[in-house]
Scaffold this active site. Structure first.
Site, short mmCIF file in Angstrom:
data_model
loop_
_atom_site.label_atom_id
_atom_site.label_comp_id
_atom_site.label_asym_id
_atom_site.label_seq_id
_atom_site.Cartn_x
_atom_site.Cartn_y
_atom_site.Cartn_z
N ARG A 255 -2.25 -6.70 7.97
CA ARG A 255 -1.61 -5.91 6.92
C ARG A 255 -2.55 -4.84 6.39
O ARG A 255 -3.62 -5.15 5.85
CB ARG A 255 -1.15 -6.83 5.79
CG ARG A 255 -0.03 -6.23 4.94
CD ARG A 255 0.35 -7.17 3.82
NE ARG A 255 -0.70 -7.18 2.80
CZ ARG A 255 -1.02 -8.25 2.08
NH1 ARG A 255 -0.42 -9.40 2.29
NH2 ARG A 255 -1.96 -8.17 1.16
N HIS A 259 0.48 -6.09 -0.32
CA HIS A 259 1.66 -6.93 -0.14
C HIS A 259 2.89 -6.27 -0.77
O HIS A 259 3.98 -6.28 -0.20
CB HIS A 259 1.41 -8.29 -0.78
CG HIS A 259 2.63 -9.13 -0.94
ND1 HIS A 259 3.27 -9.73 0.11
CD2 HIS A 259 3.35 -9.47 -2.06
CE1 HIS A 259 4.32 -10.40 -0.32
NE2 HIS A 259 4.39 -10.25 -1.64
N TYR A 268 -9.34 -9.47 -1.89
CA TYR A 268 -9.28 -10.47 -0.83
C TYR A 268 -9.20 -9.91 0.59
O TYR A 268 -9.47 -10.62 1.55
CB TYR A 268 -8.08 -11.40 -1.05
CG TYR A 268 -6.72 -10.73 -1.03
CD1 TYR A 268 -6.06 -10.47 0.17
CD2 TYR A 268 -6.07 -10.36 -2.21
CE1 TYR A 268 -4.82 -9.86 0.19
CE2 TYR A 268 -4.83 -9.75 -2.20
CZ TYR A 268 -4.20 -9.52 -1.00
OH TYR A 268 -2.96 -8.91 -0.98
#
Length: 358
Positions: A255, A259, A268
């Site tokens: 990704r 998100h 993260y």
């Protein structure tokens, strides 16, 4: 035919890099098909980029970004027949565009406006599913129903890597396998379930390994390679249509965007890996392939982008031209036997909204 790269756990890939890795090809795709796939990719990319801007301007709420997931969506959808069904998750919110759904319908969905509701039978696209994996049993049930009726339609359920840790995924996959339902389980493995990395949620070396537990074949494919995704999905659809049951596809990527618009992934995510993925993003990668093949010119590519931008401009205008929704909709379908206080609550809401508009 896709190359199978053993060092990457049998990851199928068709598109090379224009240098050390040679380009492959997929049998059965004409030059017109190849350009149509590019058009689909550009339309999805344009929708996603404009929706992020739309959110930043305060014109829609939280939005689930799918930047660099377009190859998974366009490649798999192109392998379907018109009678086949699509069950999207929130990451595939705009996949209805590939079935002729107006962009204003999807934009209205993100705005929370009832104009964003559609009849799934109009496009063979089910409602966008936000709860994780709960649509997998629905897709399995529809596919089984089609088989019982003697129809040859196939269903595709899209979900992320995190969904494979949910009970609903297990129930849907197991049911489809036992009933030999014509279902394609399409897993978008982008390594992150929001902020949970793949190794923290499963001990499987690859998600495709889970297919064996359900007695179905699994295909692992480069999720940034639209042609490899198309070929893998076509194989799975043909198998399902022939009565051989479901297939699990694991489309692998990383990704490269948050998100959702409410997420800050810097805490993260692997930022170096993100920059690497951005350099080989799926739309530009396929555009380079087509240009090496000699079926797409710079002028054609720019024209396709301009057309997609026009579609989005018209869609945004149409979505914002919708009259405000009646607040009574929030109350009318909440209770079969409404409590007395509900009418007073609705009257108070109307008073507040009336005042704010004044």
């Amino acid at each position: 035919m896709a190359q199978v790269l053993g060092e990457e756990r049998e990851l199928r890939r068709v598109i090379g890099d224009g240098d050390a890795v040679a380009d492959g090809e997929v049998a059965g795709l004409s030059e017109a098909d190849l350009v149509a796939l590019f058009r689909d990719l550009v339309l999805l990319r344009t929708y996603d980029e404009r929706s992020v801007v739309y959110h930043r301007q305060g014109r829609i709420g939280t939005y689930a970004i799918f930047w660099n997931h377009e190859a998974m969506q366009a490649g798999s959808a192109y392998a379907l027949a018109d009678d086949d069904w699509i069950f999207p998750s929130y990451r595939e919110s705009a996949i209805g565009l590939l079935r002729g759904m107006p962009p204003e319908t999807i934009l209205s969905w993100w705005r929370g406006h009832p104009a964003g509701w559609w009849n799934p039978a109009d496009y063979n696209v089910a409602s966008i599913c936000v709860p994780i994996a709960t649509h997998v049993p629905h897709a399995a049930g529809l596919a089984w129903g089609k088989r019982l009726r003697g129809e040859d339609a196939v269903a595709v359920a899209y979900f992320g890597d995190g969904a494979t840790s949910e009970g609903a995924f297990h129930e849907g996959a197991n049911f489809a396998a036992v009933m030999r339902a014509p279902l394609v389980l399409f897993c978008n493995n982008n390594y992150w379930a929001i902020s949970t990395p793949l190794p923290a949620q499963t001990r499987a070396e690859a998600l495709v390994d889970k297919a064996a537990g359900y007695g179905m074949p699994g295909i692992r494919v480069d999720g940034l390679d639209v042609l490899a995704v198309y070929e893998a999905t076509r194989d799975a659809v043909e198998r399902a249509r022939a009565g051989d049951g479901p297939t699990f596809i694991e489309a692998v990527s990383y990704r490269a965007a948050p998100h959702a618009t409410a997420d800050d992934p810097k805490a993260y995510i692997d930022l170096e890996r993100v920059e690497e993925e951005k350099r080989r993003e799926c739309v530009g990668r396929y555009e380079g392939y087509l240009k090496r093949l000699g079926v797409l010119t710079d002028a054609q590519a720019e024209q396709i982008r301009a057309e997609a931008a026009d579609v989005m401009r018209a869609g945004i205008a149409a979505a914002e031209a919708e009259a405000p929704a009646d607040p009574g909709l929030v109350f009318e379908h909440a209770y079969a036997d409404p409590p007395p206080q509900l009418a007073a609550d609705l009257a108070e809401l109307r008073r507040i909204l009336g005042g704010s508009r004044g």
